[in-house]
Design a protein around this motif. Structure first.
Motif, PDB file in Angstrom:
ATOM      1  N   SER A  51       1.217  -0.879   0.284  1.00  0.00           N
ATOM      2  CA  SER A  51       0.216  -0.024  -0.502  1.00  0.00           C
ATOM      3  C   SER A  51       0.741   1.198  -0.232  1.00  0.00           C
ATOM      4  O   SER A  51       0.264   1.989  -0.481  1.00  0.00           O
ATOM      5  CB  SER A  51      -1.048   0.345   1.830  1.00  0.00           C
ATOM      6  OG  SER A  51      -0.090   0.053   2.745  1.00  0.00           O
ATOM      7  N   LEU A  52       2.321   1.087   0.700  1.00  0.00           N
ATOM      8  CA  LEU A  52       3.017   2.412   0.782  1.00  0.00           C
ATOM      9  C   LEU A  52       3.351   3.005  -0.928  1.00  0.00           C
ATOM     10  O   LEU A  52       3.096   4.296  -1.384  1.00  0.00           O
ATOM     11  CB  LEU A  52       4.357   2.207   1.439  1.00  0.00           C
ATOM     12  CG  LEU A  52       5.338   3.308   2.422  1.00  0.00           C
ATOM     13  CD1 LEU A  52       4.248   4.827   2.436  1.00  0.00           C
ATOM     14  CD2 LEU A  52       6.476   2.763   2.608  1.00  0.00           C
ATOM     15  N   ILE A  53       4.791   1.591  -1.226  1.00  0.00           N
ATOM     16  CA  ILE A  53       4.393   1.800  -2.448  1.00  0.00           C
ATOM     17  C   ILE A  53       3.872   2.432  -3.907  1.00  0.00           C
ATOM     18  O   ILE A  53       3.424   3.306  -4.306  1.00  0.00           O
ATOM     19  CB  ILE A  53       5.467   0.876  -2.858  1.00  0.00           C
ATOM     20  CG1 ILE A  53       6.106   1.456  -4.237  1.00  0.00           C
ATOM     21  CG2 ILE A  53       4.976  -0.721  -2.788  1.00  0.00           C
ATOM     22  CD1 ILE A  53       6.615   0.139  -4.649  1.00  0.00           C
ATOM     23  N   ALA A  54       2.314   1.948  -3.514  1.00  0.00           N
ATOM     24  CA  ALA A  54       1.336   2.310  -4.697  1.00  0.00           C
ATOM     25  C   ALA A  54       0.293   3.759  -3.644  1.00  0.00           C
ATOM     26  O   ALA A  54       0.575   4.200  -5.258  1.00  0.00           O
ATOM     27  CB  ALA A  54      -0.157   0.675  -4.333  1.00  0.00           C
ATOM     28  N   PHE A  55       0.193   3.755  -2.887  1.00  0.00           N
ATOM     29  CA  PHE A  55       0.309   5.535  -2.782  1.00  0.00           C
ATOM     30  C   PHE A  55       1.214   6.036  -2.926  1.00  0.00           C
ATOM     31  O   PHE A  55       0.663   7.335  -3.915  1.00  0.00           O
ATOM     32  CB  PHE A  55       0.493   5.457  -1.241  1.00  0.00           C
ATOM     33  CG  PHE A  55      -0.204   6.459  -0.779  1.00  0.00           C
ATOM     34  CD1 PHE A  55      -1.837   7.367  -0.964  1.00  0.00           C
ATOM     35  CD2 PHE A  55       0.280   7.735  -0.436  1.00  0.00           C
ATOM     36  CE1 PHE A  55      -2.232   8.289  -0.814  1.00  0.00           C
ATOM     37  CE2 PHE A  55       0.077   8.874  -0.198  1.00  0.00           C
ATOM     38  CZ  PHE A  55      -1.113   9.393   0.174  1.00  0.00           C
ATOM     39  N   SER A  56       2.356   6.371  -3.141  1.00  0.00           N
ATOM     40  CA  SER A  56       3.412   6.178  -3.602  1.00  0.00           C
ATOM     41  C   SER A  56       3.581   6.516  -4.577  1.00  0.00           C
ATOM     42  O   SER A  56       3.826   8.626  -5.774  1.00  0.00           O
ATOM     43  CB  SER A  56       4.806   6.055  -3.174  1.00  0.00           C
ATOM     44  OG  SER A  56       5.549   6.342  -1.806  1.00  0.00           O
ATOM     45  N   THR A  57       3.656   5.566  -5.928  1.00  0.00           N
ATOM     46  CA  THR A  57       2.977   5.857  -7.073  1.00  0.00           C
ATOM     47  C   THR A  57       1.642   6.657  -7.540  1.00  0.00           C
ATOM     48  O   THR A  57       2.022   7.259  -8.545  1.00  0.00           O
ATOM     49  CB  THR A  57       2.891   4.654  -7.514  1.00  0.00           C
ATOM     50  OG1 THR A  57       3.923   3.249  -6.894  1.00  0.00           O
ATOM     51  CG2 THR A  57       2.572   4.250  -9.436  1.00  0.00           C
ATOM     52  N   LEU A  58       0.771   6.620  -7.301  1.00  0.00           N
ATOM     53  CA  LEU A  58      -0.636   7.784  -7.065  1.00  0.00           C
ATOM     54  C   LEU A  58      -0.305   8.667  -6.961  1.00  0.00           C
ATOM     55  O   LEU A  58      -0.854   9.281  -8.111  1.00  0.00           O
ATOM     56  CB  LEU A  58      -1.491   6.789  -5.925  1.00  0.00           C
ATOM     57  CG  LEU A  58      -2.788   7.633  -6.762  1.00  0.00           C
ATOM     58  CD1 LEU A  58      -3.451   7.502  -8.062  1.00  0.00           C
ATOM     59  CD2 LEU A  58      -3.973   6.804  -5.363  1.00  0.00           C
ATOM     60  N   ILE A  59       0.127   9.127  -6.156  1.00  0.00           N
ATOM     61  CA  ILE A  59       0.620  10.696  -5.722  1.00  0.00           C
ATOM     62  C   ILE A  59       1.317  11.404  -6.848  1.00  0.00           C
ATOM     63  O   ILE A  59       1.728  12.024  -7.896  1.00  0.00           O
ATOM     64  CB  ILE A  59       0.846  10.821  -4.345  1.00  0.00           C
ATOM     65  CG1 ILE A  59       0.689  10.277  -3.381  1.00  0.00           C
ATOM     66  CG2 ILE A  59       1.864  12.307  -4.449  1.00  0.00           C
ATOM     67  CD1 ILE A  59      -0.859  11.231  -2.701  1.00  0.00           C
ATOM     68  N   ASP A  60       2.399  10.755  -7.057  1.00  0.00           N
ATOM     69  CA  ASP A  60       3.355  10.788  -7.857  1.00  0.00           C
ATOM     70  C   ASP A  60       2.619  10.796  -9.803  1.00  0.00           C
ATOM     71  O   ASP A  60       3.061  11.968 -10.183  1.00  0.00           O
ATOM     72  CB  ASP A  60       5.294  10.640  -8.263  1.00  0.00           C
ATOM     73  CG  ASP A  60       5.829  11.062  -7.002  1.00  0.00           C
ATOM     74  OD1 ASP A  60       5.540  12.318  -6.641  1.00  0.00           O
ATOM     75  OD2 ASP A  60       5.847  10.298  -5.965  1.00  0.00           O
ATOM     76  N   TYR A  61       2.184  10.269  -9.599  1.00  0.00           N
ATOM     77  CA  TYR A  61       1.147  10.222 -11.459  1.00  0.00           C
ATOM     78  C   TYR A  61       0.365  11.127 -11.179  1.00  0.00           C
ATOM     79  O   TYR A  61       0.060  11.551 -12.449  1.00  0.00           O
ATOM     80  CB  TYR A  61       0.630   8.818 -10.980  1.00  0.00           C
ATOM     81  CG  TYR A  61      -0.202   8.804 -12.338  1.00  0.00           C
ATOM     82  CD1 TYR A  61       0.336   8.517 -13.263  1.00  0.00           C
ATOM     83  CD2 TYR A  61      -1.459   8.737 -12.157  1.00  0.00           C
ATOM     84  CE1 TYR A  61      -0.703   8.150 -14.578  1.00  0.00           C
ATOM     85  CE2 TYR A  61      -2.710   8.427 -13.601  1.00  0.00           C
ATOM     86  CZ  TYR A  61      -1.634   8.049 -14.539  1.00  0.00           C
ATOM     87  OH  TYR A  61      -2.807   8.419 -15.902  1.00  0.00           O
ATOM     88  N   LEU A  62      -0.317  11.726 -10.550  1.00  0.00           N
ATOM     89  CA  LEU A  62      -1.025  12.649  -9.922  1.00  0.00           C
ATOM     90  C   LEU A  62      -0.243  14.430 -10.502  1.00  0.00           C
ATOM     91  O   LEU A  62      -1.302  15.019 -11.109  1.00  0.00           O
ATOM     92  CB  LEU A  62      -2.054  12.178  -9.756  1.00  0.00           C
ATOM     93  CG  LEU A  62      -2.805  11.518  -8.976  1.00  0.00           C
ATOM     94  CD1 LEU A  62      -3.481  11.129  -7.710  1.00  0.00           C
ATOM     95  CD2 LEU A  62      -4.468  11.370 -10.704  1.00  0.00           C
TER      96      LEU A  62
END
Length: 484
Positions: A51-62
């Motif tokens: 969930s941590l790596i997924a959240f970091s990915t989502l934030i920087d993608y957006l």
């Protein structure tokens, strides 16, 4: 999941077969497979941190998409600040919370002010330092308009979590790796064979050199108060080969695995122990991190363009930050400071860019001056590694004090370290092979073209036998940089 494990030996062929045989004609399906495989690979260690790596990915993608649409300077800076704060916030909490808390308490106690606080039992997510810097480089490059933000969330997610280099690098830039997810990939047998060759050499470095060195390094560092200076010096040298074999071995396996899937990662090590000065060493050691700090910290601070005083300041900043990046311990900070001191003479004399070529480029062996320069640089580096390996500052200082005794010049008592002579012979052979291949991307790359097929296969068989005979195949030993 470890590269040197049975799990990975099963995982890699399965992903490879699905990638090239089931999804060969569909780029999005290939990227989706890489994304899913990467999450399985990472979740194999602890699924909770997915969930941590997924959240970091989502934030920087957006944020990347937002930066692509926004032209207002203030709003662009705000978006970049949000990205940096979130990424460094996660990194700071998981990696440095207890360090800062403990030092905060110690500072109050020195002032005579009682202060009580409880530290947290925090599990450090594997690879957080690596993928955090990777995602940060994406948003910074988009902010600088060096990169057009991607709208393909599958490709971006695969870029952030790409399993070959996810947990210990190389720290890839989005400008290099991300576009490769948008290009059609065609299976190339020569590249795949080259990848397998580099994987084999990486496993040799890890399982034969690093893991065997680790056995003796642990003995020496754990008993440093009772051993002779010559044995302690040997311990520092063995750790130098342990960390090189371990970390560069991981990079070789990562780069070779990436080639199997049609990707090209940057070279992360360029035979650093053949360096003739400390500046050259840092151009050849952990290249992806060194260049990251150069491009995103050193140059923005002014680099060497703002006069000698600021150049010295900036040099110390990047070395201290680099030390702190490695871990929440004063030993790493001192290690960084020591390397900054080593670097200083080259900077003051304007010789930090002197040795840009490969040592003994036109000859088979180094001349006397080159040999002395390499040995001196290796000695300095090995001494600094003592602080990197020590458990605490008191441990490091005690180790150095015990080493700097008259017994430093005595013949080591090898009876304490049964079997170390065999290991030293292996290290000499390893050095000779690395020296022979120092002009290439990795040591045995020349086997591809310059030798007969019989010679190549004999060499491969010897390396495999060495791994089987000298490697610890019954135990899966983690890579050192997993803790960073």
């Amino acid at each position: 999941m470890l590269f040197n494990s049975l799990d990975f030996a099963i995982f890699l062929p399965l992903v490879f077969i699905c990638y090239w045989f089931l999804f060969r004609w569909n780029l999005k399906a290939q990227n989706t497979l890489i994304l899913l495989a990467s999450y399985v690979f990472y979740g194999w260690w602890d699924w909770r941190f997915l969930s941590l790596i997924a959240f970091s990915t989502l934030i920087d993608y957006l944020i990347g998409i937002g930066l692509g649409k926004e032209e207002n300077t203030y709003k662009r800076k705000l978006l970049l600040t949000i990205s940096i704060c979130i990424n460094l916030g996660f990194l700071g909490f998981f990696k440095y919370y207890n360090f800062f808390l403990d030092n905060f308490i110690d500072a109050f106690q020195l002032l005579g002010v009682p202060f009580k606080a409880s530290s947290l039992k925090i599990i450090l997510p594997v690879g957080i330092s690596f993928y955090t810097f990777q995602t940060m480089s994406y948003t910074i490059d988009v902010y600088r308009k060096k990169l057009i933000p991607t709208h393909d969330w599958i490709a971006f997610g695969a870029y952030v979590s790409f399993f070959p280099q996810l947990v210990a690098g190389p720290i890839e830039r989005a400008t290099n790796l991300l576009p490769q997810f948008s290009e059609k990939r065609v299976f190339d047998q020569n590249k795949a064979v080259d990848g397998l060759r580099q994987i084999l050499w990486g496993l040799f470095k890890k399982m034969v050199i690093a893991d065997n060195c680790a056995e003796y390094v642990n003995i020496i560092f754990n008993q440093s108060e009772s051993l002779s200076g010559s044995i302690l010096a040997l311990g520092a040298v063995l750790f130098a080969f342990q960390i090189y074999g371990d970390f560069s071995g991981y990079s070789d396996i990562a780069i070779g695995t990436s080639r199997l899937f049609g990707f090209q990662l940057m070279q992360n090590f360029a035979f650093p122990y053949f360096s003739r000065d400390v500046a050259e060493f840092w151009r050849r050691w952990h290249i992806s991190l060194s260049t990251w700090f150069r491009d995103y910290l050193y140059i923005p601070l002014g680099g060497s363009r703002s006069g000698l005083a600021l150049s010295i300041r900036n040099t110390f900043i990047i070395f201290l930050v680099s030390g702190f990046w490695h871990g929440a311990n004063w030993t790493f900070i001192i290690w960084g400071a020591l390397n900054a001191v080593y670097f200083l003479p080259s900077l003051l004399l304007g010789k930090n860019r002197n040795n840009l070529d490969v040592v003994a480029q036109e000859s088979r062996w180094p001349n006397l001056r080159e040999l002395i320069s390499m040995l001196f640089t290796f000695g300095l580096t090995s001494f600094a590694w003592i602080f990197f390996r020590a458990e605490s500052m008191s441990h490091a200082w005690g180790y150095v004090q015990n080493m700097m005794q008259p017994s430093l010049f005595s013949i080591p008592d090898f009876h304490i370290l049964e079997g170390v002579i065999s290991l030293m012979v292996l290290i000499v052979i390893f050095i000779l092979i690395e020296w022979n291949g120092r002009r290439r991307q990795y040591a045995i790359m020349d086997l591809a073209a310059s030798r007969s097929r019989m010679f190549r296969w004999c060499m491969y068989l010897l390396i495999i036998l060495a791994i089987d005979i000298f490697g610890n195949t019954s135990e899966e030993i983690e890579f050192i940089y997993f803790q960073f």
